[in-house]
Design a protein around this motif. Structure first.
Motif, PDB file in Angstrom:
ATOM      1  N   ASP A 249      65.951  89.461  28.572  1.00 19.80           N
ATOM      2  CA  ASP A 249      64.377  89.412  28.435  1.00 19.80           C
ATOM      3  C   ASP A 249      63.791  90.817  28.973  1.00 19.80           C
ATOM      4  O   ASP A 249      64.031  91.370  29.626  1.00 19.80           O
ATOM      5  N   ALA A 288      61.131  84.199  27.223  1.00 17.92           N
ATOM      6  CA  ALA A 288      61.960  83.967  28.234  1.00 17.92           C
ATOM      7  C   ALA A 288      62.232  82.197  28.489  1.00 17.92           C
ATOM      8  O   ALA A 288      63.282  81.766  28.953  1.00 17.92           O
ATOM      9  N   ARG A 326      57.311  88.159  28.839  1.00 23.47           N
ATOM     10  CA  ARG A 326      58.840  88.550  28.703  1.00 23.47           C
ATOM     11  C   ARG A 326      59.547  87.898  27.368  1.00 23.47           C
ATOM     12  O   ARG A 326      59.459  86.719  27.303  1.00 23.47           O
ATOM     13  N   ARG A 328      62.669  87.273  24.514  1.00 23.31           N
ATOM     14  CA  ARG A 328      64.021  87.113  24.517  1.00 23.31           C
ATOM     15  C   ARG A 328      64.496  87.630  23.168  1.00 23.31           C
ATOM     16  O   ARG A 328      65.812  88.109  23.206  1.00 23.31           O
TER      17      ARG A 328
END
Length: 383
Positions: A249, A288, A326, A328
């Protein structure tokens, strides 16, 4: 070599991915008091709850089941992600429904290896990126692959090699045959035909007298595993996209920018190969915590040029105004496609005779001949 991929309790699986507390208790997607069950998880199926059943009956069979109202936008988004994974394996993809597809991987064997390895890779990627499971059947025909995926459920894989087809088919009940519903199955059983082997060893002419020339002949052929139907991909895609899951991430905006450029180049190349132009660019982000958002922007005209697609995607990303979120996975998709030779394009008055599109067309030819690393943008060669 054909793969049949069938998502396991798709709508229910998507909801359980969003709400992990539902994973080990009975639940179904549908109306709470009225309507029908659209999808039930396997915990609810133990009580007899099935798709297509009325919600009233489902609640009677399993009063403790949690009922979740459907969210079709989310299901479509997850489905697009799953089909994007199919596209990394082969372009020969025939969608049977939102959660089911046939893939002809014959041309991918040299590049990706054994069919079982390809199927396991696909299953792992779907689970990792979309948090849902699928079952995969592998066979020399669509018919065999479909039956194999049914036998592999849930969350499994079954491969039937060409020399194993008869051994696989003949012990099955006639109800397993493609196109055999309750009515046809009842008639077959009245004739003493209980298993596929019974069908196979009944003279073709006998079946044709009982069920007609077409259906009788088809039953006999399928009982021996003879199925000449090919995987037929969609002729005109409504959108073309690509996505990438980061190794870890990230909240690095520059890393996201470079990945958006890489994906835009991949999408643009696919569009040129398909002879399509588009003007709506959508960026999809998964964070994330596995939540997903998307943002679209409309370009001034239809295009298949990397820089123009990237500019639209970057604007859409910046409009989200993320604060150290964050990320992914990131994806780029171009929608509203039109055939290139039928699209109207108005170039600016100061446009040169030859521009970036001509450069990319030549680069496409070089890549096809010498491989994907033959021509690259300098910013995409740095890790």
């Amino acid at each position: 070599m054909i793969l049949h991929v069938d998502m396991d309790a798709f709508y229910a699986s998507v909801e359980m991915a969003r709400r992990p507390e539902l994973r080990h208790r009975p639940m179904f997607v549908g109306g709470a008091q009225r309507g029908v069950v659209l999808s039930a998880n396997y915990e609810a199926r133990k009580y007899g709850v099935e798709g297509g059943m009325s919600s009233v009956r489902a609640r009677r069979l399993c009063p403790q089941a949690t009922v979740v109202p459907p969210d079709f936008d989310t299901y479509q988004m997850v489905s697009r992600g799953v089909f994007a994974i199919f596209g990394t394996i082969t372009q020969q993809v025939e969608a049977a429904s939102i959660d089911e597809a046939f893939l002809d991987i014959t041309g991918s064997l040299r590049r990706l290896g054994d069919p079982v390895a390809i199927g396991e890779r696909l299953r792992a990627q779907v689970t990792d990126e979309q948090q849902v499971t699928c079952s995969v059947g592998i066979g020399p025909s669509k018919f065999v692959a479909k039956l194999a995926s049914t036998r592999a459920k849930p969350d499994g894989l079954l491969a039937v090699r060409p020399h194993q087809v008869v051994e696989f088919l003949h012990p099955l009940p006639v109800e397993a045959m493609w196109g055999v519903g309750p009515s046809t199955a009842g008639r077959l059983r009245q004739l003493g035909l209980v298993h596929v082997a019974d069908l196979a060893h009944t003279p073709r002419a006998t079946l044709q007298r009982a069920f007609g020339a077409r259906q009788g002949g088809q039953l006999h052929d399928l009982a021996w595993g003879k199925d000449t139907r090919r995987v037929v991909p969609e002729q005109v895609e409504c959108s073309i996209g690509a996505q990438e899951t980061f190794g870890r991430d990230t909240d690095d905006v520059e890393l996201v920018r470079v990945e958006l450029l890489r994906l835009s180049a991949r999408v643009a190349a696919r569009m040129r190969r398909a002879g399509m132009l588009g003007r709506t660019v959508t960026v999809e982000l998964r964070f994330a915590d596995f939540s997903t958002i998307s943002r679209s922007t409309t370009l001034s005209g239809p295009t298949d040029v990397t820089d123009e697609i990237f500019d639209g995607g970057w604007r859409a990303f910046r409009a989200l105004n993320l604060q150290r979120a964050r990320i992914r996975r990131v994806g780029v998709r171009v929608e509203g496609l039109v055939e290139a030779d039928k699209a109207f394009q108005q170039p600016p008055l100061d446009a040169p005779d030859k521009g970036m599109r001509e450069v990319e067309v030549v680069a496409d030819q070089v890549v096809r001949r010498f491989g994907p690393a033959a021509v690259q943008r300098a910013s995409l060669t740095r890790r």
